[in-house]
Design a protein around this motif. Structure first.
Motif, mmCIF file in Angstrom:
data_model
loop_
_atom_site.group_PDB
_atom_site.id
_atom_site.type_symbol
_atom_site.label_atom_id
_atom_site.label_comp_id
_atom_site.label_asym_id
_atom_site.label_seq_id
_atom_site.Cartn_x
_atom_site.Cartn_y
_atom_site.Cartn_z
ATOM 1 N N PRO A 83 13.897 72.392 -30.415
ATOM 2 C CA PRO A 83 15.042 72.596 -29.211
ATOM 3 C C PRO A 83 14.497 72.887 -27.929
ATOM 4 N N VAL A 84 13.414 73.360 -28.032
ATOM 5 C CA VAL A 84 12.594 73.656 -26.704
ATOM 6 C C VAL A 84 12.598 72.391 -25.854
ATOM 7 N N ALA A 85 11.697 71.311 -26.799
ATOM 8 C CA ALA A 85 11.402 70.049 -26.099
ATOM 9 C C ALA A 85 12.810 69.255 -25.806
ATOM 10 N N ASP A 86 13.897 69.542 -26.475
ATOM 11 C CA ASP A 86 15.006 68.953 -26.372
ATOM 12 C C ASP A 86 15.604 69.432 -24.834
ATOM 13 N N LEU A 87 15.421 71.002 -24.444
ATOM 14 C CA LEU A 87 15.794 71.401 -23.442
ATOM 15 C C LEU A 87 14.917 70.690 -22.352
ATOM 16 N N ARG A 88 13.665 70.665 -22.298
ATOM 17 C CA ARG A 88 12.782 69.867 -21.614
ATOM 18 C C ARG A 88 13.159 68.572 -21.040
ATOM 19 N N ALA A 89 13.642 67.860 -22.138
ATOM 20 C CA ALA A 89 14.051 66.279 -21.754
ATOM 21 C C ALA A 89 15.536 66.631 -21.097
ATOM 22 N N GLY A 90 16.369 67.600 -21.519
ATOM 23 C CA GLY A 90 17.613 67.652 -20.747
ATOM 24 C C GLY A 90 17.346 67.985 -19.253
ATOM 25 N N TRP A 91 16.276 68.821 -19.088
ATOM 26 C CA TRP A 91 16.180 69.142 -17.687
ATOM 27 C C TRP A 91 15.756 67.850 -16.829
ATOM 28 N N ASP A 92 14.793 67.090 -17.259
ATOM 29 C CA ASP A 92 14.438 65.803 -16.642
ATOM 30 C C ASP A 92 15.652 64.800 -16.408
ATOM 31 N N LEU A 93 16.289 64.783 -17.391
ATOM 32 C CA LEU A 93 17.654 63.926 -17.334
ATOM 33 C C LEU A 93 18.576 64.405 -16.275
ATOM 34 N N GLY A 115 33.579 82.221 -5.499
ATOM 35 C CA GLY A 115 35.008 82.399 -6.129
ATOM 36 C C GLY A 115 36.042 81.352 -6.385
ATOM 37 N N THR A 116 35.262 79.934 -5.967
ATOM 38 C CA THR A 116 36.034 78.789 -6.308
ATOM 39 C C THR A 116 35.839 78.347 -7.614
ATOM 40 N N VAL A 117 36.839 77.377 -8.446
ATOM 41 C CA VAL A 117 36.513 76.907 -9.678
ATOM 42 C C VAL A 117 35.670 75.701 -9.600
ATOM 43 N N PRO A 118 34.466 75.511 -10.381
ATOM 44 C CA PRO A 118 33.673 74.514 -10.357
ATOM 45 C C PRO A 118 34.574 73.012 -10.708
ATOM 46 N N PRO A 119 33.993 72.154 -10.507
ATOM 47 C CA PRO A 119 34.481 70.785 -10.775
ATOM 48 C C PRO A 119 34.488 70.601 -12.209
ATOM 49 N N PRO A 120 35.294 69.762 -12.860
ATOM 50 C CA PRO A 120 35.266 69.444 -14.340
ATOM 51 C C PRO A 120 34.035 69.172 -14.574
ATOM 52 N N ALA A 121 33.287 68.199 -13.700
ATOM 53 C CA ALA A 121 31.960 67.537 -14.157
ATOM 54 C C ALA A 121 30.821 68.522 -14.234
ATOM 55 N N ALA A 122 31.081 69.684 -13.301
ATOM 56 C CA ALA A 122 30.078 70.722 -13.281
ATOM 57 C C ALA A 122 30.114 71.585 -14.659
ATOM 58 N N VAL A 123 31.355 71.671 -14.957
ATOM 59 C CA VAL A 123 31.708 72.610 -16.272
ATOM 60 C C VAL A 123 31.135 71.671 -17.273
ATOM 61 N N ALA A 124 31.267 70.363 -17.504
ATOM 62 C CA ALA A 124 30.887 69.684 -18.641
ATOM 63 C C ALA A 124 29.399 69.812 -18.859
ATOM 64 N N GLY A 125 28.379 69.793 -17.548
ATOM 65 C CA GLY A 125 27.079 69.857 -17.561
ATOM 66 C C GLY A 125 26.483 71.016 -18.001
ATOM 67 N N TYR A 126 27.370 72.056 -17.695
ATOM 68 C CA TYR A 126 26.841 73.434 -18.054
ATOM 69 C C TYR A 126 27.333 73.601 -19.535
ATOM 70 N N GLU A 127 28.203 72.955 -20.027
ATOM 71 C CA GLU A 127 28.266 72.944 -21.412
ATOM 72 C C GLU A 127 27.196 72.336 -22.291
ATOM 73 N N VAL A 128 26.769 71.261 -21.842
ATOM 74 C CA VAL A 128 25.614 70.535 -22.307
ATOM 75 C C VAL A 128 24.577 71.706 -22.246
ATOM 76 N N LEU A 129 24.323 72.214 -21.300
ATOM 77 C CA LEU A 129 23.042 73.313 -21.211
ATOM 78 C C LEU A 129 23.377 74.279 -22.194
ATOM 79 N N ALA A 130 24.274 74.963 -22.424
ATOM 80 C CA ALA A 130 24.627 75.875 -23.237
ATOM 81 C C ALA A 130 24.310 75.644 -24.582
ATOM 82 N N THR A 131 24.511 74.336 -24.781
ATOM 83 C CA THR A 131 24.325 73.836 -26.240
ATOM 84 C C THR A 131 22.934 73.907 -26.669
#
Length: 235
Positions: A83-93, A115-131
């Motif tokens: 999973p650490v190598a996968d995180l590294r690949a995700g960073w480069d992506l 204080g503003t709500v992030p755009p949906p695309a940014a939320v989706a990206g953060y969910e990928v990172l959280a995984t």
């Protein structure tokens, strides 16, 4: 892949999003107006307002569409046993996406106001990172809480990408991003499963990651135990 690859085929919504992506890529956010989008997509302004509400709604939808298209084109980056190598690949992506789509990336990550709500695309990206972070925790290799690790990776990764985008293309040094990546990975991970190392913090992080799979506790009990484990991990 770039946002230019979003198809212009289909109904009005698809044509509008394709036109918006093209205008973004060619001239940035300032080039996107309802008049310009309508002319490029062959629709009237009322159609844009009916489908997207306003210009911000259109930009949010274009960002989400572009990011989704990019991720769907990267199915070869499936999870591995490391999973650490996968995180590294995700960073480069993430970096590749930003450098290939500067206007879209700035729309997603560079225009946020406190204080503003992030755009949906940014939320989706953060969910990928959280995984990615969750998988490292499940492997017992996370030395900090999942929330802190995700925040650090997000801040450093987007910061490095934005810093490179601020420079002329010919002066961008990708090694800066690689050095930041390795510094962050060293700060949040261990070489061996944390539960095998001395101390309660590593064990708390690993157990915290396994809580969603626990059926012996009620939801209230899991919530309380999660709070206790987070407190141990932070100290």
């Amino acid at each position: 892949m770039s946002v230019d690859d979003i198809t212009a085929e289909g109904g009005p919504r698809e044509r509008i999003l394709a036109a918006t992506a093209k205008l973004l890529a060619e001239g940035g956010e300032e080039a996107v107006s309802t008049r310009a989008v309508g002319a490029a997509a062959g629709v009237q302004a009322p159609t844009i307002y009916r489908l997207f509400g306003d210009k911000q709604g259109l930009l949010d939808a274009a960002a989400a569409e572009g990011f989704a298209a990019y991720l769907s084109d990267k199915t070869e980056l499936a999870f591995t046993d490391d999973p650490v190598a996968d995180l590294r690949a995700g960073w480069d992506l993430h970096l590749d996406f930003g450098l290939a789509n500067p206007a879209l990336y700035l729309l997603m990550f560079g225009r946020r106001r406190p204080g503003t709500v992030p755009p949906p695309a940014a939320v989706a990206g953060y969910e990928v990172l959280a995984t990615h972070i969750r998988r490292i925790a499940e492997a017992g290799r996370l030395r900090v809480t999942e929330e802190r690790a995700a925040q650090l990776v997000h801040a450093a990764g987007s910061g490095a990408t934005l810093a490179l985008l601020a420079q002329p293309a010919e002066q961008r040094d990708r090694e800066v991003s690689a050095l930041a990546r390795e510094a962050v990975i060293a700060a949040i991970t261990t070489d061996a499963p944390a539960a095998q190392a001395p101390g309660a913090a590593g064990a708390a992080v690993a157990l915290r990651a396994a809580l969603p799979e626990t059926t012996a506790l009620t939801e209230a009990e899991r919530t309380l135990l999660r709070e206790w484990l987070d407190r141990i991990a932070r100290h």
